[in-house]
Design a protein around this motif. Sequence first.
Motif, PDB file in Angstrom:
ATOM      1  N   CYS A  68      12.032  21.916 -10.592  1.00  0.00           N
ATOM      2  CA  CYS A  68      12.102  23.308 -10.142  1.00  0.00           C
ATOM      3  C   CYS A  68      12.667  24.202 -11.251  1.00  0.00           C
ATOM      4  O   CYS A  68      13.263  23.737 -12.211  1.00  0.00           O
ATOM      5  CB  CYS A  68      12.943  23.421  -8.868  1.00  0.00           C
ATOM      6  SG  CYS A  68      14.689  23.101  -9.090  1.00  0.00           S
ATOM      7  N   ASP A  69      12.458  25.494 -11.107  1.00  0.00           N
ATOM      8  CA  ASP A  69      12.913  26.447 -12.124  1.00  0.00           C
ATOM      9  C   ASP A  69      14.430  26.441 -12.257  1.00  0.00           C
ATOM     10  O   ASP A  69      14.951  26.611 -13.354  1.00  0.00           O
ATOM     11  CB  ASP A  69      12.437  27.858 -11.779  1.00  0.00           C
ATOM     12  CG  ASP A  69      10.937  27.997 -11.913  1.00  0.00           C
ATOM     13  OD1 ASP A  69      10.335  27.206 -12.662  1.00  0.00           O
ATOM     14  OD2 ASP A  69      10.370  28.894 -11.261  1.00  0.00           O
ATOM     15  N   ARG A  70      15.138  26.255 -11.152  1.00  0.00           N
ATOM     16  CA  ARG A  70      16.601  26.260 -11.192  1.00  0.00           C
ATOM     17  C   ARG A  70      17.120  25.108 -12.055  1.00  0.00           C
ATOM     18  O   ARG A  70      17.998  25.284 -12.871  1.00  0.00           O
ATOM     19  CB  ARG A  70      17.181  26.152  -9.786  1.00  0.00           C
ATOM     20  CG  ARG A  70      18.686  26.134  -9.771  1.00  0.00           C
ATOM     21  CD  ARG A  70      19.213  25.868  -8.366  1.00  0.00           C
ATOM     22  NE  ARG A  70      20.638  25.891  -8.330  1.00  0.00           N
ATOM     23  CZ  ARG A  70      21.400  24.833  -8.597  1.00  0.00           C
ATOM     24  NH1 ARG A  70      20.867  23.701  -8.927  1.00  0.00           N
ATOM     25  NH2 ARG A  70      22.711  24.932  -8.554  1.00  0.00           N
ATOM     26  N   CYS A  71      16.549  23.934 -11.890  1.00  0.00           N
ATOM     27  CA  CYS A  71      17.002  22.775 -12.671  1.00  0.00           C
ATOM     28  C   CYS A  71      16.662  22.940 -14.151  1.00  0.00           C
ATOM     29  O   CYS A  71      17.458  22.608 -15.018  1.00  0.00           O
ATOM     30  CB  CYS A  71      16.389  21.491 -12.133  1.00  0.00           C
ATOM     31  SG  CYS A  71      17.010  21.035 -10.524  1.00  0.00           S
ATOM     32  N   ARG A  72      15.484  23.468 -14.430  1.00  0.00           N
ATOM     33  CA  ARG A  72      15.115  23.688 -15.833  1.00  0.00           C
ATOM     34  C   ARG A  72      16.004  24.746 -16.465  1.00  0.00           C
ATOM     35  O   ARG A  72      16.416  24.623 -17.615  1.00  0.00           O
ATOM     36  CB  ARG A  72      13.646  24.087 -15.923  1.00  0.00           C
ATOM     37  CG  ARG A  72      12.704  22.917 -15.766  1.00  0.00           C
ATOM     38  CD  ARG A  72      11.304  23.301 -16.202  1.00  0.00           C
ATOM     39  NE  ARG A  72      10.674  24.218 -15.261  1.00  0.00           N
ATOM     40  CZ  ARG A  72       9.887  23.848 -14.269  1.00  0.00           C
ATOM     41  NH1 ARG A  72       9.634  22.586 -14.078  1.00  0.00           N
ATOM     42  NH2 ARG A  72       9.353  24.749 -13.473  1.00  0.00           N
ATOM     43  N   ALA A  73      16.335  25.800 -15.721  1.00  0.00           N
ATOM     44  CA  ALA A  73      17.223  26.839 -16.242  1.00  0.00           C
ATOM     45  C   ALA A  73      18.630  26.290 -16.470  1.00  0.00           C
ATOM     46  O   ALA A  73      19.272  26.621 -17.472  1.00  0.00           O
ATOM     47  CB  ALA A  73      17.274  28.028 -15.288  1.00  0.00           C
TER      48      ALA A  73
END
Length: 97
Positions: A68-73
């Motif tokens: 997900c975008d949160r984990c990548r960020a």
Amino acid sequence: MIRVLTETRTVYRSEVGRRGRLTKRAAYRDAAWQAWRAKYPCTCEPDTAFECPAHRDCMCPDGDPPRCDRCRAAEHRRKVIDRLARYLMWRDARSAR
């Protein structure tokens, strides 16, 4: 200017952030984290229940690579903060010569 204060013992404190006794690496990481937070402040609003992307719940299962975008960020943020902390340590060691 990001600075780290030192004591006569081998215990360090970052000038901003946590005030407890830290190792040198932890003090520089804390200073880098505070610099990140100053540049990218949280935009969560408790009145409207709006959560910024950094505080949304993650839907990735444990042990899997971040999807997900949160984990990548969060992974990107950790890398940038570690890189900034290493740079600050290098800069201060170089200026002490």
